[in-house]
Design a protein around this motif. Structure first.
Motif, PDB file in Angstrom:
ATOM      1  N   LEU A  69      34.639  39.191  29.773  1.00 31.83           N
ATOM      2  CA  LEU A  69      33.935  40.262  30.474  1.00 31.83           C
ATOM      3  C   LEU A  69      34.769  40.927  31.554  1.00 31.83           C
ATOM      4  CD1 LEU A  69      30.352  38.831  31.026  1.00 31.83           C
ATOM      5  CD2 LEU A  69      31.064  40.576  29.406  1.00 31.83           C
ATOM      6  N   ASP A  70      35.652  40.173  32.167  1.00 29.88           N
ATOM      7  CA  ASP A  70      36.347  40.727  33.332  1.00 29.88           C
ATOM      8  C   ASP A  70      37.855  40.817  33.113  1.00 29.88           C
ATOM      9  OD1 ASP A  70      34.016  40.763  35.009  1.00 29.88           O
ATOM     10  OD2 ASP A  70      34.197  38.576  35.072  1.00 29.88           O
ATOM     11  N   LYS A  71      38.398  41.912  33.617  1.00 29.02           N
ATOM     12  CA  LYS A  71      39.859  42.038  33.631  1.00 29.02           C
ATOM     13  C   LYS A  71      40.420  41.202  34.770  1.00 29.02           C
ATOM     14  CE  LYS A  71      41.859  46.275  31.853  1.00 29.02           C
ATOM     15  NZ  LYS A  71      41.412  47.654  31.997  1.00 29.02           N
ATOM     16  N   TYR A  72      39.685  41.241  35.896  1.00 24.73           N
ATOM     17  CA  TYR A  72      40.135  40.513  37.086  1.00 24.73           C
ATOM     18  C   TYR A  72      39.078  39.499  37.473  1.00 24.73           C
ATOM     19  CZ  TYR A  72      43.218  44.508  37.144  1.00 24.73           C
ATOM     20  OH  TYR A  72      44.129  45.453  36.780  1.00 24.73           O
ATOM     21  N   PRO A  73      39.496  38.418  38.086  1.00 22.24           N
ATOM     22  CA  PRO A  73      38.532  37.370  38.465  1.00 22.24           C
ATOM     23  C   PRO A  73      37.435  37.917  39.378  1.00 22.24           C
ATOM     24  CG  PRO A  73      40.787  36.619  38.817  1.00 22.24           C
ATOM     25  CD  PRO A  73      40.869  38.060  38.465  1.00 22.24           C
ATOM     26  N   ILE A  74      36.231  37.414  39.219  1.00 20.60           N
ATOM     27  CA  ILE A  74      35.181  37.773  40.172  1.00 20.60           C
ATOM     28  C   ILE A  74      34.987  36.650  41.191  1.00 20.60           C
ATOM     29  CG2 ILE A  74      33.929  39.299  38.597  1.00 20.60           C
ATOM     30  CD1 ILE A  74      31.888  36.763  38.735  1.00 20.60           C
ATOM     31  N   LEU A  75      35.812  35.629  41.059  1.00 22.58           N
ATOM     32  CA  LEU A  75      35.782  34.530  42.030  1.00 22.58           C
ATOM     33  C   LEU A  75      37.197  34.283  42.523  1.00 22.58           C
ATOM     34  CD1 LEU A  75      33.706  31.692  40.394  1.00 22.58           C
ATOM     35  CD2 LEU A  75      33.054  33.049  42.355  1.00 22.58           C
ATOM     36  N   LEU A  76      37.306  33.982  43.783  1.00 18.67           N
ATOM     37  CA  LEU A  76      38.620  33.649  44.320  1.00 18.67           C
ATOM     38  C   LEU A  76      38.877  32.160  44.128  1.00 18.67           C
ATOM     39  CD1 LEU A  76      38.145  35.619  47.647  1.00 18.67           C
ATOM     40  CD2 LEU A  76      39.412  36.359  45.629  1.00 18.67           C
ATOM     41  N   PRO A  77      40.140  31.758  44.095  1.00 20.83           N
ATOM     42  CA  PRO A  77      40.434  30.325  43.904  1.00 20.83           C
ATOM     43  C   PRO A  77      39.730  29.452  44.941  1.00 20.83           C
ATOM     44  CG  PRO A  77      42.449  31.621  43.765  1.00 20.83           C
ATOM     45  CD  PRO A  77      41.353  32.572  44.147  1.00 20.83           C
ATOM     46  N   SER A  78      39.651  29.941  46.189  1.00 16.37           N
ATOM     47  CA  SER A  78      39.002  29.117  47.218  1.00 16.37           C
ATOM     48  C   SER A  78      37.525  28.920  46.901  1.00 16.37           C
ATOM     49  CB  SER A  78      39.161  29.763  48.589  1.00 16.37           C
ATOM     50  OG  SER A  78      38.606  31.058  48.583  1.00 16.37           O
ATOM     51  N   GLN A  79      36.901  29.895  46.252  1.00 19.09           N
ATOM     52  CA  GLN A  79      35.486  29.734  45.912  1.00 19.09           C
ATOM     53  C   GLN A  79      35.273  28.644  44.874  1.00 19.09           C
ATOM     54  OE1 GLN A  79      34.954  34.141  45.323  1.00 19.09           O
ATOM     55  NE2 GLN A  79      32.906  33.638  46.019  1.00 19.09           N
ATOM     56  N   LEU A  80      36.159  28.639  43.867  1.00 20.00           N
ATOM     57  CA  LEU A  80      36.025  27.607  42.840  1.00 20.00           C
ATOM     58  C   LEU A  80      36.202  26.217  43.437  1.00 20.00           C
ATOM     59  CD1 LEU A  80      37.728  29.069  39.679  1.00 20.00           C
ATOM     60  CD2 LEU A  80      35.387  28.250  39.891  1.00 20.00           C
ATOM     61  N   GLN A  81      37.146  26.138  44.347  1.00 23.25           N
ATOM     62  CA  GLN A  81      37.394  24.855  45.010  1.00 23.25           C
ATOM     63  C   GLN A  81      36.151  24.451  45.811  1.00 23.25           C
ATOM     64  OE1 GLN A  81      40.585  25.233  47.851  1.00 23.25           O
ATOM     65  NE2 GLN A  81      40.617  23.030  48.278  1.00 23.25           N
ATOM     66  N   PHE A  82      35.526  25.429  46.440  1.00 20.33           N
ATOM     67  CA  PHE A  82      34.330  25.194  47.225  1.00 20.33           C
ATOM     68  C   PHE A  82      33.159  24.763  46.323  1.00 20.33           C
ATOM     69  CE2 PHE A  82      30.742  27.327  49.741  1.00 20.33           C
ATOM     70  CZ  PHE A  82      30.609  26.276  50.623  1.00 20.33           C
ATOM     71  N   TRP A  83      33.021  25.422  45.189  1.00 22.19           N
ATOM     72  CA  TRP A  83      31.974  25.037  44.235  1.00 22.19           C
ATOM     73  C   TRP A  83      32.128  23.583  43.832  1.00 22.19           C
ATOM     74  CZ3 TRP A  83      30.767  29.093  39.876  1.00 22.19           C
ATOM     75  CH2 TRP A  83      30.403  30.311  40.478  1.00 22.19           C
ATOM     76  N   GLU A  84      33.367  23.211  43.586  1.00 20.24           N
ATOM     77  CA  GLU A  84      33.626  21.831  43.169  1.00 20.24           C
ATOM     78  C   GLU A  84      33.200  20.847  44.247  1.00 20.24           C
ATOM     79  OE1 GLU A  84      37.831  21.827  41.890  1.00 20.24           O
ATOM     80  OE2 GLU A  84      37.178  20.105  40.682  1.00 20.24           O
ATOM     81  N   TRP A  85      33.518  21.214  45.490  1.00 13.97           N
ATOM     82  CA  TRP A  85      33.142  20.320  46.583  1.00 13.97           C
ATOM     83  C   TRP A  85      31.622  20.179  46.655  1.00 13.97           C
ATOM     84  CZ3 TRP A  85      30.043  20.685  50.872  1.00 13.97           C
ATOM     85  CH2 TRP A  85      30.066  19.541  51.700  1.00 13.97           C
ATOM     86  N   ILE A  86      30.892  21.285  46.583  1.00 13.77           N
ATOM     87  CA  ILE A  86      29.430  21.244  46.663  1.00 13.77           C
ATOM     88  C   ILE A  86      28.867  20.394  45.537  1.00 13.77           C
ATOM     89  CG2 ILE A  86      27.321  22.625  46.433  1.00 13.77           C
ATOM     90  CD1 ILE A  86      28.298  24.452  48.328  1.00 13.77           C
TER      91      ILE A  86
END
Ligand SMILES: Nc1ncnc2c1ncn2[C@@H]1O[C@H](COP(=O)(O)OP(=O)(O)OP(=O)(O)O)[C@@H](O)[C@H]1O
Ligand SMILES: [Zn+2]
Length: 819
Positions: A69-86
Motif C-alpha cells: 500500500l505504501d511507497k514510504y513507511p507510515i511508521l518510524l523505526p522508533s515507533q515500531l520499537q515502542f510498539w514492541e516494548w508496549i
C-alpha cells in the motif's frame, strides 16, 4: 534469492506472520509500510511490515503478499520499537498495539467482491439459487458478497458462490475499501479563453440578457480579484453561488457556454488559523527558580517531577519550556488526562504558538486524525502536539520534550481493550528511546511518582505558593450526618453551603459543585418489597436518568424503561436512593430558579463542541454554577470561582480499592484548587459523614505529604505498589460454574510458579459485565524479580490454559500495573 516479510496483523494473536515477496516488490518495500495480506480463509487484512529477510519458514506454507500500500513507511523505526516494548511489558499482542495506535482510516477493510464472468456460456444444470445469483449479477456485474446474500435472500451464500466459482461463472476479487477519503472542494474559474482582465468587459456585454449569469460572473470577478491582477484567488463553488445568490443551473449555463469551468481540489481538514502570536508571560520569581531547577535536573536525569500547588503557574512553566525546546528545533508532546482540559490549554497555547500546535484526541474525526498522522511524517510536521493518551502513538521525528500534565490521573491508564498501557509510564520509555526529557507536573503527585522522586529515579522540583501569593482555599468540613438527623438539609445541600453560595452569587462570583456520580439516582428501589432494577447483562443496579426517564447501565450502556409499578410486587411506590449530577442540577434549579447552571459529565459532553460550550459559558460568566463529576476537578482555570462544594466525600472514601484514599485525597485537593485562583482566597465546603477520617483531615489541612507517608507505610505492609508490582489476571466466561472451575485451575497453575504471590481467585466488585462472569486473580511480585521471566511464565500458563479443551470459550487477560 527469495524475499520474505514478517508483518504485524491487527489481530490479538501473539507474534508476527511471514509472507513471501516477489523479487520486483522487494525493492519497493520498507519496514513500516502497509501491505495487504491474506489470512485464514479468504480474509484480507492490512498489515505492517515489521522486518524483511530471506529466512523461509519451515512449519507452514508461505502465502505471498497481496499488495503493497505504501511507497514510504507510515511508521518510524522508533515507533515500531515502542510498539514492541508496549506489547512486551503489558503482555498484549503486537496486533492489539497496532489497533490502538493507528487511526482506523489507515487500516483497510476487506470485503469480498463477486464479478460476473462475461465469457461464461452457461450450463443446463444450474440450481435455482445459482440462477438467482447470476440474475442479480447480470444487472450489476460486480457486487459485494454481503449485498448479494441480502438481495437474493440466500442465507448461506458461500457454498453457492463457491460452486459458481468452480463452474467458471463468476470470479472473486478482493476489493479493498479505503476508509479514509480526502476532503475535496469544487472550485470555479474562467476557462482559458476568458481568463484575462481585458475579456471581462466583453463578457459583461455578452451576458446583458442573462442577468443571473451576469451576477455570477460579477461575483467571480470580485472573489478572484481578477482585476487587481496581482494574484488570482481560487474561488469555491459554494461561496460563489452563495455570494451571487444564484442557483447551480445558472452556473451550469455558464459552464456550457464555455465561460467558466469547474474543478476539484483536495483540501485538508486541519484548520489553519491566523492567530496573532503573543509574547509569553514572564515568569515570577519562584517560577523562575523552579524553571532553573528543572533545567538542572535535566542535566543529569531524564524525568523531573514538578510538584506545585494548584494555581502556582505550572502551565506557565510548561509554556516556557515549550518555547525553549522549539527554539532548539525539537518537538514537544504535551499530554493531558482528559479532553475536557484540552479546550482551555489549547487556547493558552495557541495564543503563544499559533499554528505550530496540533491537537489530537478521539473527538476528532478519524479523517482528521489520519491527516495529522501524515502531517507528522511530512517535512512540515506540527512542532507541538497537545493530546490525550493515544497521542503517544503519533510519529515524532524529533521529540525533545514530553510534558505530562496532572500526571497522577488514572485516566492515563487504558482499561479496555488491550493494550492496557499507562500513557505516563509508556511515554517515559518512548522519550528514552528518542533521547527526550520528561516533565511530570501535578499538585498531587501519584504515590508512584512521589516514591520515584524520593529515591532519586526522578528529579523533584517544588512550587509551594500560588501565583501572586494568593492563599490556598479554606476548606470547611460540614457534618451532614448530624444535619440529616436534624432534618436541616435542603436536598443535598447543607445550610452553610447554601449561605456561602448565596453570598457568592450576590457578589456575582461563581461556584463549582462536585459530585462524583452522573445521572439522577444510582439506585431505584420499591418501597414495599425492596426490589431494585438490575442490568440483565451486568451485575450492577441501574442508574436513573430523569430527563430521559430511563434506567441506564453505566457498565454496558444498555438502557431500560422505568416501570410504572414494581415488577416484583406491583406496588406503585418506586423511590430512588443516592444522587448524581443530574439530580444536583434539578435541586439547584429549584433553589436558585433565576441562576443559570452548567453541567459537565459524560452525559453532557458527547461531542467536542459540547465541551467547548460548557467551558466557555462558564468562563465568560454566562453560567454561574458549574456542576460536574471528576471532569471539573482538575486543571481547569477560571478566574471568578470563589466557592467550591464537595457534596459527598464518603462514596470516594468507601470505594473498595487500595488506591481509594490516595484518589480521594487527589480529587478533593484538585477540585478545591479550582477556587480562588485570582484576586482573593476561595472557600471550599466539604460535606461528609466522616468528620474525623484521616483523609478528610489531611485535605482540610493540606497535608499531602502526611497522606503519602501513611499510604506508603500501608502499602509496604500489604505488598502493594510502589513496593511490589501488581498484575491482575482476569478470567471471563458466560457460564458461572465453569468459570469458577477454570479460575481455580488457573490460580493453582500460577501458584506452581509464583507460590504465595498469588491471591484469589476472587469476584471483583462488579462480578458480571456484558453477560460475562468475571474472576480476578492478583499477583504481587517483588520489584527485583525479573519481569522478563515473569512474563514468559504468564504467557506460557495462558497458552496452556487456552489450549486445553476443557477451557473452551474462556477469555483470559493480564492487566499489568492495574489502576
Ligand atoms: N507568570 C505569570 N504571569 C501571568 N499570569 C500567570 C503567571 N503564572 C500564573 N499565571 C496565571 O495564574 C493562573 C494559574 O496558573 P496555572 O493555570 O498555570 O496554574 P497551575 O499550576 O497549572 O494550576 P493547576 O495545578 O490547578 O492546573 C492562570 O490563570 C495563569 O495564567
Ligand atoms: Zn449492563
Amino acid at each position: 534469492m527469495k524475499f520474505f516479510v514478517d508483518v504485524i496483523l491487527p489481530l490479538p494473536i501473539p507474534g508476527v506472520f511471514t509472507y513471501s515477496l516477489d523479487e520486483a516488490d522487494s525493492n519497493n518495500i520498507q519496514v513500516g509500510c502497509r501491505v495487504i495480506v491474506p489470512f485464514g480463509k479468504k480474509k484480507y487484512y492490512t498489515a505492517i511490515v515489521f522486518s524483511i529477510h530471506h529466512v523461509m519458514p519451515q512449519e507452514y506454507e508461505v502465502k505471498p503478499v497481496f499488495t503493497i500500500l505504501d511507497k514510504y513507511p507510515i511508521l518510524l523505526p522508533s515507533q515500531l520499537q515502542f510498539w514492541e516494548w508496549i506489547s512486551d511489558y503489558y503482555i498484549s499482542a503486537l496486533g492489539d498495539v497496532f489497533k490502538a495506535a493507528l487511526p482506523s482510516g489507515l487500516k483497510l477493510e476487506s470485503e469480498t467482491m463477486v464479478e460476473l464472468n462475461m465469457d461464461y456460456i452457461g450450463s443446463p444444470d444450474l440450481s435455482e439459487k445459482e440462477l438467482r445469483v447470476l440474475h442479480l449479477l447480470s444487472d450489476d456485474p460486480i457486487q459485494c458478497i454481503t449485498k448479494i446474500a441480502k438481495d437474493s435472500g440466500i442465507d448461506n451464500i458461500l457454498p453457492i458462490a463457491n460452486s459458481l466459482l468452480e463452474r467458471g461463472a463468476i470470479l472473486l476479487r478482493e476489493e479493498l475499501k479505503e476508509q479514509y477519503r480526502p476532503r475535496m472542494e469544487s472550485r470555479i474559474r474562467f476557462t482559458k479563453e476568458y481568463n484575462h482582465p481585458d475579456k471581462v468587459e466583453n463578457l459583461f456585454e455578452l451576458l446583458s440578457n442573462a442577468p443571473k449569469q451576469l451576477d455570477i460572473v460579477i461575483k467571480y470577478v470580485e472573489l478572484s480579484s481578477l482585476l487587481n491582477q496581482k494574484e488570482i484567488k481560487e474561488v469555491s463553488k459554494h461561496r460563489l453561488l452563495e455570494g451571487a445568490r444564484a442557483s447551480s443551473s445558472s452556473l451550469n449555463g455558464l459552464i456550457q457556454k464555455g465561460i467558466l469551468e469547474e474543478y476539484d481540489i483536495e483540501i485538508g481538514r486541519l484548520r489553519v488559523e491566523n492567530i496573532q502570536e503573543q509574547d509569553l508571560h514572564p515568569l515570577d520569581k519562584s517560577q523562575q527558580k523552579a524553571y532553573q531547577e528543572i533545567e538542572e535536573v535535566f542535566d543529569t536525569k531524564q524525568v523531573c517531577l514538578l510538584y506545585g500547588v494548584t494555581s502556582s503557574g505550572k502551565t506557565e512553566i510548561y509554556i516556557h519550556f515549550i518555547e525553549e525546546y522549539l527554539n532548539s528545533g525539537k518537538q514537544i508532546l504535551y499530554l493531558l488526562p482528559e479532553i475536557a482540559l484540552t479546550t482551555q490549554i489549547t487556547e493558552r497555547l495557541k495564543r503563544v504558538f499559533g499554528d505550530k500546535l496540533g491537537i489530537y484526541h478521539s473527538k476528532f474525526s478519524d479523517a482528521e486524525r489520519v491527516e495529522i498522522w501524515r502531517k507528522q511524517l511530512s517535512s512540515n510536521p506540527y512542532q507541538i502536539i497537545l493530546g490525550v493518551r493515544s497521542s503517544i502513538f503519533l510519529p515524532f521525528q524529533n521529540l525533545g520534550l514530553v510534558i505530562v500534565d496532572e500526571e497522577h490521573e488514572t485516566t492515563y491508564k487504558q482499561q479496555d481493550p488491550a493494550p492496557r498501557y499507562h500513557a505516563r509510564d509508556a511515554v517515559i520509555v518512548l522519550a528514552h528511546m528518542c533521547g527526550a526529557k520528561v516533565l511530570l507536573g501535578t499538585a498531587t503527585p501519584s504515590i508512584e511518582s512521589w516514591y520515584n522522586a524520593q529515591y532519586g529515579k526522578f528529579g523533584l522540583v517544588e512550587l509551594k505558593e500560588r501565583y501572586k501569593d494568593i492563599q490556598l482555599p479554606e476548606v470547611i468540613p460540614i457534618d451532614i450526618q448530624e444535619l440529616k438527623r436534624k432534618k436541616r438539609m435542603s436536598g443535598q445541600f447543607s445550610p452553610p453551603l447554601l449561605a456561602m453560595m448565596r453570598e457568592a452569587l450576590d457578589k456575582n462570583e461563581q461556584i463549582i459543585l462536585f459530585q462524583n456520580r452522573r445521572g439522577f439516582a444510582p439506585v431505584v428501589e420499591c418501597k414495599t418489597c425492596g426490589w431494585v432494577p438490575k442490568c440483565t447483562n451486568c451485575d450492577v443496579s441501574l442508574t436513573y436518568h430523569k430527563k430521559l426517564n430511563q434506567l441506564t447501565c453505566h457498565y454496558c450502556g444498555y438502557t431500560y424503561q422505568l416501570p410504572d409499578v414494581c415488577p416484583a410486587c406491583e406496588a406503585k411506590d418506586l423511590t430512588h436512593r443516592g444522587f448524581g449530577t443530574e439530580k444536583v442540577e434539578d435541586e439547584i434549579k429549584l433553589i436558585f430558579p433565576n441562576i443559570s447552571v452548567g453541567r459537565m459529565d459524560l452525559d453532557t459532553t458527547r461531542t467536542k463542541t459540547r465541551y467547548e460550550k460548557i467551558i466557555s459559558d462558564f468562563q465568560e460568566g454566562r453560567t454561574k454554577i458549574l456542576i460536574g463529576t471528576q471532569m471539573v476537578s482538575k486543571g481547569l482555570d477560571f478566574d471568578h470561582v470563589s466557592v467550591v462544594g464537595i457534596l459527598n466525600a464518603d462514596t470516594m472514601l468507601n470505594y473498595p480499592d487500595f488506591r481509594a484514599y490516595e484518589r480521594a485525597y487527589q480529587l478533593m485537593a484538585q477540585v478545591s484548587g479550582r477556587a480562588g485562583r485570582k484576586n482573593k482566597r476561595g472557600r471550599v465546603i466539604l460535606q461528609t459523614r466522616s468528620m474525623d477520617h484521616p483523609i478528610i483531615l489531611q485535605v482540610i489541612n493540606n497535608r499531602y505529604e502526611d497522606m503519602v507517608q501513611n499510604q506508603l507505610e500501608e502499602r509496604q505492609v500489604f505488598h502493594y505498589p510502589p513496593y511490589y508490582r501488581l498484575i491482575y489476571v482476569y478470567l471471563k466466561h458466560r457460564d458461572e460454574k465453569k468459570l469458577d472451575f477454570m479460575a481455580r485451575t488457573m490460580a493453582s497453575q500460577l501458584r506452581t510458579v509464583f507460590g504465595s504471590r498469588v491471591l484469589g481467585p476472587d469476584k471483583p466488585p462488579v462480578g458480571r459485565i456484558q453477560t460475562f462472569y468475571i474472576k480476578k486473580i492478583v499477583l504481587k511480585i517483588e520489584r527485583d524479580v525479573s519481569t522478563q521471566q515473569t512474563k514468559k511464565a504468564l504467557l506460557n500458563i495462558k497458552e496452556r490454559m487456552l489450549a486445553d479443551k476443557r477451557f473452551k470459550s474462556l477469555i483470559v487477560y493480564y492487566d499489568v500495573d492495574p489502576m
